[in-house]
Design an enzyme around this catalytic site. Structure first.
Site, short mmCIF file in Angstrom:
data_model
loop_
_atom_site.label_atom_id
_atom_site.label_comp_id
_atom_site.label_asym_id
_atom_site.label_seq_id
_atom_site.Cartn_x
_atom_site.Cartn_y
_atom_site.Cartn_z
N ILE A 1 7.41 1.96 2.92
CA ILE A 1 6.36 1.11 2.35
C ILE A 1 6.62 -0.35 2.74
O ILE A 1 7.59 -0.97 2.28
CB ILE A 1 6.27 1.29 0.82
CG1 ILE A 1 6.04 2.78 0.48
CG2 ILE A 1 5.18 0.40 0.23
CD1 ILE A 1 4.82 3.42 1.12
N GLU B 1 -0.61 2.81 10.22
CA GLU B 1 -2.05 2.81 9.92
C GLU B 1 -2.81 3.80 10.82
O GLU B 1 -3.93 3.57 11.23
CB GLU B 1 -2.61 1.38 9.98
CG GLU B 1 -1.92 0.50 8.95
CD GLU B 1 -2.63 -0.79 8.59
OE1 GLU B 1 -3.86 -0.84 8.75
OE2 GLU B 1 -1.95 -1.71 8.13
N GLN C 1 8.89 -5.68 33.06
CA GLN C 1 8.97 -5.46 34.52
C GLN C 1 8.89 -6.78 35.28
O GLN C 1 9.64 -7.00 36.23
CB GLN C 1 7.82 -4.52 34.94
CG GLN C 1 8.04 -3.83 36.26
CD GLN C 1 9.21 -2.84 36.22
OE1 GLN C 1 9.66 -2.45 35.14
NE2 GLN C 1 9.71 -2.49 37.37
N ILE C 2 8.00 -7.66 34.86
CA ILE C 2 7.83 -8.94 35.56
C ILE C 2 9.07 -9.82 35.34
O ILE C 2 9.55 -10.48 36.26
CB ILE C 2 6.54 -9.64 35.07
CG1 ILE C 2 5.33 -8.84 35.58
CG2 ILE C 2 6.49 -11.10 35.55
CD1 ILE C 2 4.01 -9.18 34.91
N PHE D 1 0.87 -1.18 0.00
CA PHE D 1 0.00 0.00 0.00
C PHE D 1 0.90 1.22 0.00
O PHE D 1 1.66 1.43 0.96
CB PHE D 1 -0.84 -0.07 1.28
CG PHE D 1 -1.88 0.98 1.49
CD1 PHE D 1 -3.05 0.99 0.73
CD2 PHE D 1 -1.74 1.93 2.50
CE1 PHE D 1 -4.06 1.93 0.98
CE2 PHE D 1 -2.74 2.86 2.75
CZ PHE D 1 -3.90 2.86 1.99
N ALA E 1 4.24 13.59 3.44
CA ALA E 1 2.82 13.32 3.71
C ALA E 1 2.68 12.03 4.50
O ALA E 1 2.65 10.94 3.93
CB ALA E 1 2.03 13.23 2.39
N GLY E 2 2.64 12.17 5.82
CA GLY E 2 2.48 11.01 6.71
C GLY E 2 1.08 11.02 7.28
O GLY E 2 0.13 10.55 6.63
N1 COS Z 1 -14.31 6.56 5.06
C1 COS Z 1 -14.75 7.14 3.93
N2 COS Z 1 -14.43 8.40 3.57
C2 COS Z 1 -13.62 9.09 4.38
C3 COS Z 1 -13.14 8.56 5.58
C4 COS Z 1 -13.49 7.23 5.92
N3 COS Z 1 -13.07 6.67 7.03
N4 COS Z 1 -12.36 9.48 6.18
C5 COS Z 1 -12.37 10.56 5.40
N5 COS Z 1 -13.15 10.31 4.31
C6 COS Z 1 -13.44 11.24 3.22
C7 COS Z 1 -14.16 12.46 3.77
O1 COS Z 1 -15.54 12.24 3.86
C8 COS Z 1 -13.80 13.50 2.75
O2 COS Z 1 -14.63 13.31 1.63
P1 COS Z 1 -15.37 14.56 0.92
O3 COS Z 1 -14.23 15.35 0.31
O4 COS Z 1 -16.26 13.92 -0.09
O5 COS Z 1 -16.06 15.30 1.99
C9 COS Z 1 -12.40 13.12 2.33
O6 COS Z 1 -12.25 11.73 2.64
C10 COS Z 1 -11.34 13.92 3.04
O7 COS Z 1 -11.48 13.67 4.42
P2 COS Z 1 -10.99 14.71 5.52
O8 COS Z 1 -11.49 16.06 5.17
O9 COS Z 1 -11.38 14.14 6.84
O10 COS Z 1 -9.42 14.67 5.32
P3 COS Z 1 -8.28 15.35 6.20
O11 COS Z 1 -7.16 15.61 5.29
O12 COS Z 1 -8.82 16.46 7.02
O13 COS Z 1 -7.83 14.25 7.30
C11 COS Z 1 -7.11 12.19 8.25
C12 COS Z 1 -7.92 12.97 7.20
C13 COS Z 1 -6.15 13.02 9.09
C14 COS Z 1 -8.09 11.50 9.16
C15 COS Z 1 -6.36 11.22 7.35
O14 COS Z 1 -5.41 11.92 6.58
C16 COS Z 1 -5.67 10.10 8.09
O15 COS Z 1 -6.32 9.11 8.46
N6 COS Z 1 -4.35 10.23 8.25
C17 COS Z 1 -3.54 9.14 8.74
C18 COS Z 1 -3.05 8.39 7.55
C19 COS Z 1 -2.53 7.05 7.95
O16 COS Z 1 -3.17 6.30 8.66
N7 COS Z 1 -1.38 6.76 7.42
C20 COS Z 1 -0.79 5.49 7.60
C21 COS Z 1 -0.34 5.05 6.28
S1 COS Z 1 -0.61 3.41 5.96
S2 COS Z 1 0.66 2.46 7.09
#
Ligand code: COS
Length: 384
Positions: free
Chosen positions: A156, A364, A337-338, A122, A129-130
């Site tokens: 990745i 994640e 600790q244990i 993935f 961009a994290g």
């Molecule tokens: N299911 C479906 N749609 C989703 C969703 C979900 N769980 N979460 C967000 N969306 C959609 C929103 O509805 C929005 O759609 P619209 O544009 O149609 O309204 C869109 O995605 C953007 O969402 P949002 O505005 O919430 O995005 P942000 O950039 O504000 O933030 C977070 C999103 C921070 C929650 C997100 O970037 C995140 O989860 N970051 C962590 C990433 C991660 O886990 N990385 C690990 C990599 S894999 S090891």
């Protein structure tokens, strides 16, 4: 949802035996060599583990989320690097294709993933961009019946072994937000893809991550997941919702293992003329671990059932991963600790788990991002 308890129990028992008899004895070797023996990977293929979540029509077992969790609670009870062999193919690497792939995309790629012939990774995270995944800068620009991809992906998992990447890239550079992002299936052998050096990590040796660099990589337009631009970020979020339940189940599995090891040690280790487990201060640590494991297991099973019933699980998945990963860290800390001095020594393996489980609070979705997801969802519901 469990479709057939007897069939599922047979699979769960097989995985539990495989973990106990095959994987646990190899933990030290895997940590020393940073490699999973190829015959173990072959055994996993033969057991169908690569196809746990791929629909039966495409050669997998098509497990429901609850069934998947039941398997992961067993698979988790060993070094997390073993889970990682199948983790991205069963989880975040394949599920976008399962959710949104066209029938042609599913028929072309899923059978190879289900058999373990090909590993999926993935590719979302980038150097810049994290947690703010929507700010990704990798571009995929349409050029006839192809897209031309440029950019870099970071940390990745399984990239060195991957046959395909589920890639999130910006197809609309004018749209800097989530709506400009699309998801692609990218053949890892495509010209223009290069891999960075394998990362040196705090733990989870045997599981490999690296950078993936895309330079003018031509991806057929037919590989745009679902055939529609602009859907990639939302797809990635749905994939992560499911992935977070998966990781939470693994956290519970690892914590169970650590408690079992702690109990065995507490029953055997003598100090002040008695087993240390007979001291109430040690029992308090064991009791706290048991309580938290039980709570996390109930949460994970509940979220899985909720997902199987078709209800939204964004909040519950985040709650599960937040609680289970933090819980696992506390259980690992108590295990050290244990075990006392022995817990700090490499030969007992407890310090290795302590390092391995640290990652659960990061990937994640960090604990802080999960808090943010839960808080935002609650406020959104409150406001209607
Ligand atoms: N299911 C479906 N749609 C989703 C969703 C979900 N769980 N979460 C967000 N969306 C959609 C929103 O509805 C929005 O759609 P619209 O544009 O149609 O309204 C869109 O995605 C953007 O969402 P949002 O505005 O919430 O995005 P942000 O950039 O504000 O933030 C977070 C999103 C921070 C929650 C997100 O970037 C995140 O989860 N970051 C962590 C990433 C991660 O886990 N990385 C690990 C990599 S894999 S090891």
């Amino acid at each position: 949802m469990i479709r057939d308890e007897e069939t599922l129990q047979a699979l769960v028992d097989t995985v539990a035996r495989f973990v106990r008899e095959r994987l646990v004895p190899l933990e030290h070797q895997v940590a020393e060599t940073d490699q999973i023996p190829p015959d173990v990977v072959q055994d996993m293929r033969e057991m169908g583990l690569f196809g746990l979540t791929i629909p039966e029509a495409h050669g997998g077992l098509g497990l429901t989320m609850e069934e998947e969790v039941r398997v992961l609670l067993e698979l988790g009870q060993t070094s997390p690097a073993f889970r990682s062999v199948i983790g991205t193919t069963v989880g975040i690497g394949s599920q976008g294709i399962v959710f949104d792939g066209t029938p042609e995309q599913q028929a072309k790629w899923l059978p190879k993933l289900a058999s373990g012939e090909m590993i999926a990774s993935f590719a979302l995270t980038e150097p810049g961009a994290g947690s703010d995944a929507a700010s990704l800068r990798t571009t995929a620009i349409k050029d006839g019946d192809h897209y031309v991809v440029n950019g870099s992906k970071r940390y990745i998992t399984n990239a060195p072994q991957a046959g395909l990447f589920t890639l999130m890239a910006r197809t609309d550079p004018a749209n800097k937000g989530a709506g400009g992002v699309s998801a692609f299936i990218v053949d890892a052998k495509s010209p223009g893809i290069s891999l960075g050096l394998v990362d040196r990590k705090m733990g989870q040796r045997g599981a490999h991550t690296c950078d993936v660099i895309f330079e003018n990589v031509r991806v057929p337009a037919a590989n745009l997941i679902g055939g529609k631009e602009g859907q990639g970020f939302r797809m990635a979020m749905r994939v992560l919702d499911k992935g977070r339940i998966h990781i939470a189940a693994i956290c519970v599995g690892v914590a169970k293992r650590l408690l079992r090891d702690s109990l065995a040690y507490a029953a055997e280790r003598q100090q002040f003329g008695q087993a240390i487990g007979d001291f109430q201060l040690v029992q308090a640590m064991l009791a706290d671990s048991q309580t938290e494991i039980y709570a996390a297991e109930c949460m994970v099973l509940d979220a899985a059932r909720r997902r199987d019933s078709g209800r939204p699980v964004s909040t519950e998945a985040a709650c599960c991963k937040l609680f289970a990963s933090e819980m696992c860290g506390r259980v690992a800390d108590r295990a050290v600790q244990i075990f006392g001095g022995a817990g700090y020594m490499a030969e007992y393996g407890i310090e290795r788990f302590y390092r391995d489980v640290r990652l659960f609070r990061l990937y994640e979705g960090t604990s802080q991002i999960l808090q943010l997801v839960i808080g935002r969802n609650l406020m959104r519901e409150q406001r209607g």
